[in-house]
Design an enzyme around this catalytic site. Structure first.
Site, short mmCIF file in Angstrom:
data_model
loop_
_atom_site.label_atom_id
_atom_site.label_comp_id
_atom_site.label_asym_id
_atom_site.label_seq_id
_atom_site.Cartn_x
_atom_site.Cartn_y
_atom_site.Cartn_z
N ASN A 44 -31.94 25.74 12.71
CA ASN A 44 -32.64 26.60 11.74
C ASN A 44 -31.65 27.42 10.93
O ASN A 44 -31.78 27.57 9.71
CB ASN A 44 -33.61 27.54 12.46
CG ASN A 44 -34.69 26.82 13.24
OD1 ASN A 44 -34.96 25.64 13.00
ND2 ASN A 44 -35.30 27.50 14.19
N THR A 217 -31.68 43.06 14.38
CA THR A 217 -32.83 42.72 13.55
C THR A 217 -34.07 43.37 14.15
O THR A 217 -34.24 43.41 15.38
CB THR A 217 -32.99 41.19 13.41
OG1 THR A 217 -33.13 40.60 14.71
CG2 THR A 217 -31.81 40.58 12.70
N ASP A 250 -33.90 33.37 12.68
CA ASP A 250 -32.90 32.36 12.31
C ASP A 250 -32.67 32.35 10.80
O ASP A 250 -31.54 32.14 10.34
CB ASP A 250 -33.36 30.97 12.78
CG ASP A 250 -33.55 30.93 14.28
OD1 ASP A 250 -32.81 31.65 14.99
OD2 ASP A 250 -34.45 30.22 14.76
O1 RIB Z 1 -35.99 30.89 16.81
C1 RIB Z 1 -37.01 29.94 16.74
C2 RIB Z 1 -36.57 28.70 17.44
O2 RIB Z 1 -36.41 28.98 18.82
C3 RIB Z 1 -37.55 27.57 17.38
O3 RIB Z 1 -37.30 26.70 16.30
C4 RIB Z 1 -37.39 26.90 18.74
O4 RIB Z 1 -36.96 25.59 18.64
C5 RIB Z 1 -36.41 27.77 19.51
O5 RIB Z 1 -35.14 27.27 19.46
#
Ligand code: RIB
Length: 304
Positions: A44, A217, A250
């Site tokens: 992400n 955050t 993320d």
């Molecule tokens: O931060 C969110 C993420 O945490 C999700 O996409 C999931 O896969 C976990 O890794």
């Protein structure tokens, strides 16, 4: 030259159920919707940095299953360098997720192939990818891998950004190699042993003990940056109605890393992170909720 970012971190396939109320133990409830999407904190963050325009490489291990094949194709479609994404026997990482009506989530991560990553492979990858501006890590792969990668990154002149998520105690070698620590409030409370309110005094004391620069955050309240001058600055988020908060942290990390790599001021990089994270909660899904196209240009220009 484009900002150059490498992520030594996780990939997952997110299996997201939308429910008005999460079930209690032993209870079954009817869900409202279901989506499969690309996730994993590492992936992400790589995708958000890429969508903003960074040159991004992923260092990771995928399984030899269909989820691995789909994830590899997703990286390639987005123009993320996969030359150091390995395929190993077994299952790729998956994350069953529940999202309730207020957008809050509960996540289980099953790391699968992410656990097969090795420190020496990460070091070889970064040496091949250099020069790099920023290297990002999280805690969904073995900490020894991230520690070795960060040490190599520093030796190569890159800044290291650790998102200590999911919350866990930190390997001292990893902490020692992290230039920036960016926890959320829950992770901050776990690492610092202080209140989850993250007061200015707690953030300052934590950064001094950790020997790292710190951003915390704060979800819908934005983020707190401890500046190089020792002053904590709170960068607020615009008020929005959250649909799905999955991946918002993320989006922040990927955007902040982009900002650092692009030479923005630290405060501007945090502001960009807050705007991208806020935008991501407006839509369902994880990577699919991130801003793209002209919207990224508006966010880069400082517009909400
Ligand atoms: O931060 C969110 C993420 O945490 C999700 O996409 C999931 O896969 C976990 O890794």
């Amino acid at each position: 030259m484009q900002p150059r970012v490498a992520v030594v971190g996780s990939t997952m396939v997110d299996l997201i159920a939308y429910v008005s109320r999460a079930p209690s133990a032993g209870e079954t409830v009817l869900g409202d919707d279901f989506r499969i999407g690309f996730g994993g904190k590492g992936a992400n963050q790589a995708v958000m940095a890429r969508l903003l325009g960074a040159d991004v490489a992923m260092v990771n291990a995928l399984g030899d299953d269909v989820f691995g094949t789909m994830t590899m194709a997703n990286f390639e479609t987005l123009g993320i360098d996969t030359s150091h994404v390995a395929r190993v026997p077994g299952a790729s990482g998956v994350a069953p997720i529940w999202v309730e009506a207020d957008g809050a989530n509960r996540i289980i991560v099953v790391p699968g192939a992410n656990g097969a990553m090795r420190p020496e492979d990460a070091v070889i990858a970064l040496e091949a990818l250099a020069p790099l501006d920023v290297v990002i890590g999280q805690l969904e792969i073995p900490q020894a891998v991230t520690a070795a990668a960060f040490a190599a990154a520093r030796a190569l002149g890159a800044k290291t950004v650790l998102n200590p998520a999911p919350a866990a105690d930190l390997d001292p070698a990893l902490l020692a190699a992290a230039d920036w620590l960016i926890p959320n409030e829950t992770e901050f409370a776990r690492l610092s042993g202080s209140s989850s309110e993250a007061t200015d005094a707690e953030i300052t004391a934590f950064a001094a003990a950790a020997g790292a620069r710190v951003v915390v955050t704060l979800g819908s309240r934005g983020a707190a940056l401890l500046g190089a001058d020792g002053v904590v600055r709170r960068i607020p988020a615009s008020a929005v109605r959250a649909v799905d908060t999955t991946g918002a942290g993320d989006a922040f990390i990927g955007a902040f890393a982009y900002g650092l790599a692009a030479g923005l001021t630290e405060e501007a990089a945090v502001g960009l992170g807050v705007r991208c994270a806020t935008e991501s909660v407006l839509r369902p899904g994880t990577q699919s909720s991130f801003p793209r196209g002209d919207r990224t240009l508006e966010l880069l220009a400082g517009r909400d």
